[in-house]
Design a protein around this motif. Structure first.
Motif, short mmCIF file in Angstrom:
data_model
loop_
_atom_site.label_atom_id
_atom_site.label_comp_id
_atom_site.label_asym_id
_atom_site.label_seq_id
_atom_site.Cartn_x
_atom_site.Cartn_y
_atom_site.Cartn_z
N SER A 15 2.45 1.06 5.26
CA SER A 15 1.92 1.17 6.62
C SER A 15 0.40 1.19 6.63
N ALA A 16 -0.23 1.81 5.62
CA ALA A 16 -1.70 1.80 5.55
C ALA A 16 -2.21 0.38 5.32
N HIS A 17 -1.53 -0.36 4.46
CA HIS A 17 -1.93 -1.74 4.19
C HIS A 17 -1.80 -2.60 5.45
N ARG A 18 -0.69 -2.46 6.14
CA ARG A 18 -0.46 -3.24 7.36
C ARG A 18 -1.48 -2.92 8.44
N ALA A 19 -2.00 -1.68 8.42
CA ALA A 19 -3.00 -1.28 9.42
C ALA A 19 -4.40 -1.78 9.08
N GLY A 20 -4.58 -2.40 7.92
CA GLY A 20 -5.86 -2.99 7.58
C GLY A 20 -6.73 -2.18 6.64
N PHE A 21 -6.21 -1.07 6.12
CA PHE A 21 -6.97 -0.28 5.15
C PHE A 21 -6.87 -0.91 3.76
N ALA A 22 -7.89 -0.70 2.95
CA ALA A 22 -7.78 -0.96 1.52
C ALA A 22 -6.98 0.18 0.91
N VAL A 23 -6.05 -0.14 0.02
CA VAL A 23 -5.09 0.86 -0.46
C VAL A 23 -5.08 0.92 -1.98
N VAL A 24 -5.14 2.15 -2.50
CA VAL A 24 -4.89 2.42 -3.92
C VAL A 24 -3.51 3.02 -4.04
N GLY A 25 -2.65 2.37 -4.81
CA GLY A 25 -1.32 2.91 -5.10
C GLY A 25 -1.35 3.66 -6.41
N LEU A 26 -1.10 4.96 -6.36
CA LEU A 26 -1.14 5.82 -7.54
C LEU A 26 0.28 6.11 -8.00
N MET A 27 0.57 5.77 -9.25
CA MET A 27 1.91 5.97 -9.80
C MET A 27 1.86 6.96 -10.95
N ASN A 28 3.02 7.58 -11.21
CA ASN A 28 3.15 8.39 -12.41
C ASN A 28 4.52 8.12 -13.00
N ASP A 29 4.81 8.77 -14.09
CA ASP A 29 6.03 8.44 -14.83
C ASP A 29 7.18 9.40 -14.56
N HIS A 30 7.06 10.23 -13.51
CA HIS A 30 8.12 11.22 -13.34
C HIS A 30 8.59 11.43 -11.90
N ASP A 31 8.01 10.75 -10.92
CA ASP A 31 8.43 10.97 -9.54
C ASP A 31 9.46 9.95 -9.06
N GLY A 32 9.83 9.01 -9.93
CA GLY A 32 10.89 8.08 -9.57
C GLY A 32 10.47 6.94 -8.67
N ARG A 33 9.16 6.75 -8.46
CA ARG A 33 8.71 5.61 -7.67
C ARG A 33 8.95 4.32 -8.47
N ARG A 34 9.18 3.23 -7.74
CA ARG A 34 9.38 1.95 -8.40
C ARG A 34 8.15 1.06 -8.17
N GLU A 35 7.67 0.47 -9.24
CA GLU A 35 6.48 -0.37 -9.15
C GLU A 35 6.64 -1.47 -8.11
N GLU A 36 7.82 -2.09 -8.06
CA GLU A 36 8.01 -3.21 -7.14
C GLU A 36 8.00 -2.78 -5.68
N ASP A 37 8.13 -1.49 -5.40
CA ASP A 37 8.05 -0.98 -4.03
C ASP A 37 6.62 -0.64 -3.61
N VAL A 38 5.73 -0.56 -4.58
CA VAL A 38 4.36 -0.13 -4.30
C VAL A 38 3.34 -1.23 -4.53
N ARG A 39 3.41 -1.89 -5.68
CA ARG A 39 2.37 -2.84 -6.07
C ARG A 39 2.10 -3.94 -5.03
N PRO A 40 3.14 -4.55 -4.39
CA PRO A 40 2.85 -5.64 -3.47
C PRO A 40 1.98 -5.25 -2.28
N TRP A 41 1.93 -3.96 -1.97
CA TRP A 41 1.18 -3.49 -0.80
C TRP A 41 -0.17 -2.89 -1.17
#
Length: 452
Positions: free
Chosen positions: A173-199
């Motif tokens: 949603s931040a990306h769609r609103a026109g902000f520059a976005v840093v996606g911060l990942m770690n190895d234990h919260d279960g986030r998936r790279e493919e859900d974050v990196r494209p945005w």
């Protein structure tokens, strides 16, 4: 890219609290004796909306307000006893503050609990204000309202305000609103790279990979027109090309990027790079110090990082081309000597770089990526006559034509990485290879000629 303001999520971004939140919800369900809701349903919601859901759909408590206060009390205790800061976060906040970048919090967590978390971990003084989704009518982070309100309170331009997030829905949603976005990942919260990196504009695995110089070097892609930016990346392979070749390539370039161990070669060749980037683990101390002082920009990364120094250097070239609104003509040298695995990886990076042209030039050969999307035809020139020529498909469904060779091909399909095009011989000064589909790595072997 300019950075005039910074909007930070809190949980999972500043503080390592996502497991605490999951544990708190599990505790709440056990406290009320109900099975509860899946985390993916609850996480995007404001806490007030989540507690409405718990009361109305799951029959928890005597009122949504009672469930809310019960959960908040447990969460405050968790911030005090379980939660820690994300590694490196304070150093990065210090860097932004020293540069005069105003910062604010935008979170789904209520303001009272956010302020408690910041105070508990000594972060309060970094931020001008705290904004919760409850401040924007309860609209969750599937919508950009909380980021827009945070930006309004900062008084900064949306185009130059960066959002730091870990949640896929927040990044989106931040990306769609026109902000520059840093996606911060770690190895234990279960986030998936493919859900974050494209945005993301910048994707990283923690604050160690972030710096103010990295953000300033970044530039969003733009429509490229006109003459290409001729960018040279001097990499740090164990067996580098000669300083004479590197100096020759530099003379024909508009922008020079020194990647880590390439500092030693640049120093020997007398080339002051525009950018010095990498982790300095393969450059000598003397060369690294020289490159850091000679370059206009230094972008440092930790040794324990995910991307290679070469990949980071290619990103720097892309960003400069975007700043100039120019196509990118990329040359890599000192990138493939002494390590067969490095050589293959460099070809792979260039094949996927999406440049107007991409090549490797070493003392013993030149390789170009030929494809319909970039340089669709390579005319080898008279210096190639008598030299060995090889072509290897580096994408499926590759089709090529070779003319002016001992064995010519016409619209010939090549299997991925097969040996059909190995060890041809250039017999004509008009020799060329063209590619109508897929991608081919085309090699002219033999000593690369430089002015004497």
């Amino acid at each position: 890219m300019e950075i005039t303001g910074a909007i930070f999520d809190c949980d999972g971004t500043l503080v390592d609290s996502m497991s605490m939140w999951k544990g708190s919800y599990d505790w709440l369900y056990a406290h009320y004796g109900v099975p509860g809701a899946p985390m993916e349903v609850v996480e995007p919601l404001s806490l007030a909306d989540a507690c409405d859901l718990f009361y109305n759909e799951y029959g928890m408590g005597s009122s949504p307000e009672e469930v809310y206060e019960t959960l908040c009390a447990h969460v405050r205790e968790g911030y005090e006893t379980v939660v820690t800061l994300m590694p490196g976060v304070r150093d990065f906040l210090d860097e932004l503050r020293a540069a005069g970048v105003p910062m604010i919090i935008a979170s789904s967590t209520p303001v009272r609990e956010l302020r408690h978390a910041l105070a508990t971990h000594g972060l309060t003084d970094y931020f001008l204000d705290v904004v919760s989704t409850e401040d924007v009518g309860g609209r969750d982070k599937e919508f950009p309202d909380v980021y827009l309100e945070a930006c309004r309170r900062l008084g900064t331009s949306r185009e130059t305000t960066w959002v730091f997030e870990d949640a896929p829905f927040g990044v989106r949603s931040a990306h769609r609103a026109g902000f520059a976005v840093v996606g911060l990942m770690n190895d234990h919260d279960g986030r998936r790279e493919e859900d974050v990196r494209p945005w993301c504009d910048v994707y990283c695995h923690g604050y160690a990979e972030l710096s103010l110089n990295l953000l300033r070097d970044y530039e969003r892609p733009v429509a490229a027109v006109g003459d290409p930016l001729r960018a040279l990346v001097v990499d740090g392979s164990p067996e580098p090309s000669s300083p004479e070749l590197v100096a020759f390539l530099s003379d024909g370039s508009d922008y020079v990027i020194c990647a880590d161990g390439g500092a030693d070669v640049c120093r020997r060749a007398g080339i002051a790079p525009d950018v010095f980037c990498g982790d300095s683990d393969s450059a000598s101390d003397e060369a690294a110090s020289w490159a850091a002082s000679a370059a206009r920009t230094c972008v440092r990364f930790p040794v324990e990082k995910y991307a290679t120094d070469l990949a980071l250097a290619i990103d720097c070239a892309r960003h400069e081309a975007a700043r100039r609104a120019a196509p990118l003509a990329l040359t890599v040298t000192c990138g493939s000597g002494g390590r067969a695995d490095h050589s293959l990886a460099v070809v792979g990076l260039l094949a996927g770089a999406g440049c107007a042209s991409a090549r490797i030039v070493e003392d013993g050969y030149e390789m170009r990526i030929v494809s319909p999307e970039g340089e669709s035809c390579w005319r080898l020139g008279p210096d190639a006559v008598g030299r060995t020529f090889s072509a290897v498909a580096v994408a499926p469904d590759t089709c090529v034509s070779e003319r002016g060779m001992q064995w010519e091909l016409s619209d010939k399909s090549m299997g991925l990485l097969d040996d059909l095009g190995i060890s041809n011989v250039v017999v004509s000064p008009d020799a060329e290879i063209s590619c109508t589909s897929g991608r081919v790595a085309a090699y002219v072997l033999g000593t690369t000629k430089t002015p004497q």
